[in-house]
Write a protein that holds these residues in place. Structure first.
Motif, mmCIF file in Angstrom:
data_model
loop_
_atom_site.group_PDB
_atom_site.id
_atom_site.type_symbol
_atom_site.label_atom_id
_atom_site.label_comp_id
_atom_site.label_asym_id
_atom_site.label_seq_id
_atom_site.Cartn_x
_atom_site.Cartn_y
_atom_site.Cartn_z
ATOM 1 N N LEU A 280 41.241 35.224 26.435
ATOM 2 C CA LEU A 280 40.133 35.613 27.311
ATOM 3 C C LEU A 280 38.968 34.703 26.969
ATOM 4 N N THR B 202 37.962 34.783 32.084
ATOM 5 C CA THR B 202 39.220 34.269 32.615
ATOM 6 C C THR B 202 40.325 34.501 31.599
ATOM 7 N N VAL B 203 41.454 35.042 32.061
ATOM 8 C CA VAL B 203 42.599 35.272 31.196
ATOM 9 C C VAL B 203 43.633 34.204 31.501
ATOM 10 N N SER B 204 44.162 33.572 30.448
ATOM 11 C CA SER B 204 45.170 32.545 30.652
ATOM 12 C C SER B 204 46.154 32.523 29.492
ATOM 13 N N LYS C 172 51.109 45.475 31.895
ATOM 14 C CA LYS C 172 50.307 45.998 33.008
ATOM 15 C C LYS C 172 50.319 47.520 33.016
ATOM 16 N N ILE D 154 40.698 44.320 32.824
ATOM 17 C CA ILE D 154 41.414 43.145 33.316
ATOM 18 C C ILE D 154 42.030 43.526 34.664
ATOM 19 N N CYS E 149 45.727 41.607 39.208
ATOM 20 C CA CYS E 149 46.202 40.270 39.598
ATOM 21 C C CYS E 149 46.350 39.356 38.374
ATOM 22 N N GLU E 150 45.515 39.550 37.364
ATOM 23 C CA GLU E 150 45.626 38.751 36.133
ATOM 24 C C GLU E 150 46.903 39.110 35.372
ATOM 25 N N TYR E 151 47.231 40.400 35.327
ATOM 26 C CA TYR E 151 48.480 40.831 34.690
ATOM 27 C C TYR E 151 49.680 40.218 35.410
ATOM 28 N N LYS F 142 49.744 37.486 37.219
ATOM 29 C CA LYS F 142 49.753 36.044 36.989
ATOM 30 C C LYS F 142 50.374 35.709 35.633
ATOM 31 N N ILE F 143 50.012 36.463 34.616
ATOM 32 C CA ILE F 143 50.535 36.221 33.276
ATOM 33 C C ILE F 143 52.030 36.517 33.219
#
Length: 89
Positions: free
Chosen positions: A26, A30-32, A57, A70, A73-75, A77-78
């Motif tokens: 984080l 932004t989470v990546s 998730k 979070i 959509c970030e979950y 994406k990961i």
């Protein structure tokens, strides 16, 4: 004898060698996925193999690890990125 770092998966809570886990970062809201392990920001570890990415998730594991909300959509994406990289091995 070289020291091997041990980390804990935030989903299944199993302790594993650092190389067996994937770092999620984080940084600036932004989470990546951090494959190098050297990106700046707050990090959390998830199992590279298995269903921990999809379970994260449901359990809201990243919310607890990063102490912030979070988006779903970030979950997604990961989970997609981890599943794609595991399928390409």
């Amino acid at each position: 004898m070289k020291h091997i770092p041990i980390r804990t998966c935030i989903v299944c809570r199993q302790q594993k060698e650092k190389g067996a886990l994937v770092r999620i970062v984080l940084c600036d809201e932004t989470v990546s996925v951090d494959r190098t392990g050297k990106m700046p920001g707050r990090g959390a570890y998830i199992c590279a193999e298995g269903d921990c990415a999809s379970s994260a998730k449901k359990k809201r594991s990243l919310d607890r690890a990063f102490k912030t909300k979070i988006p779903d959509c970030e979950y997604d994406k990961i989970a997609e990125e981890l599943n794609d990289s595991n399928g390409n091995r």
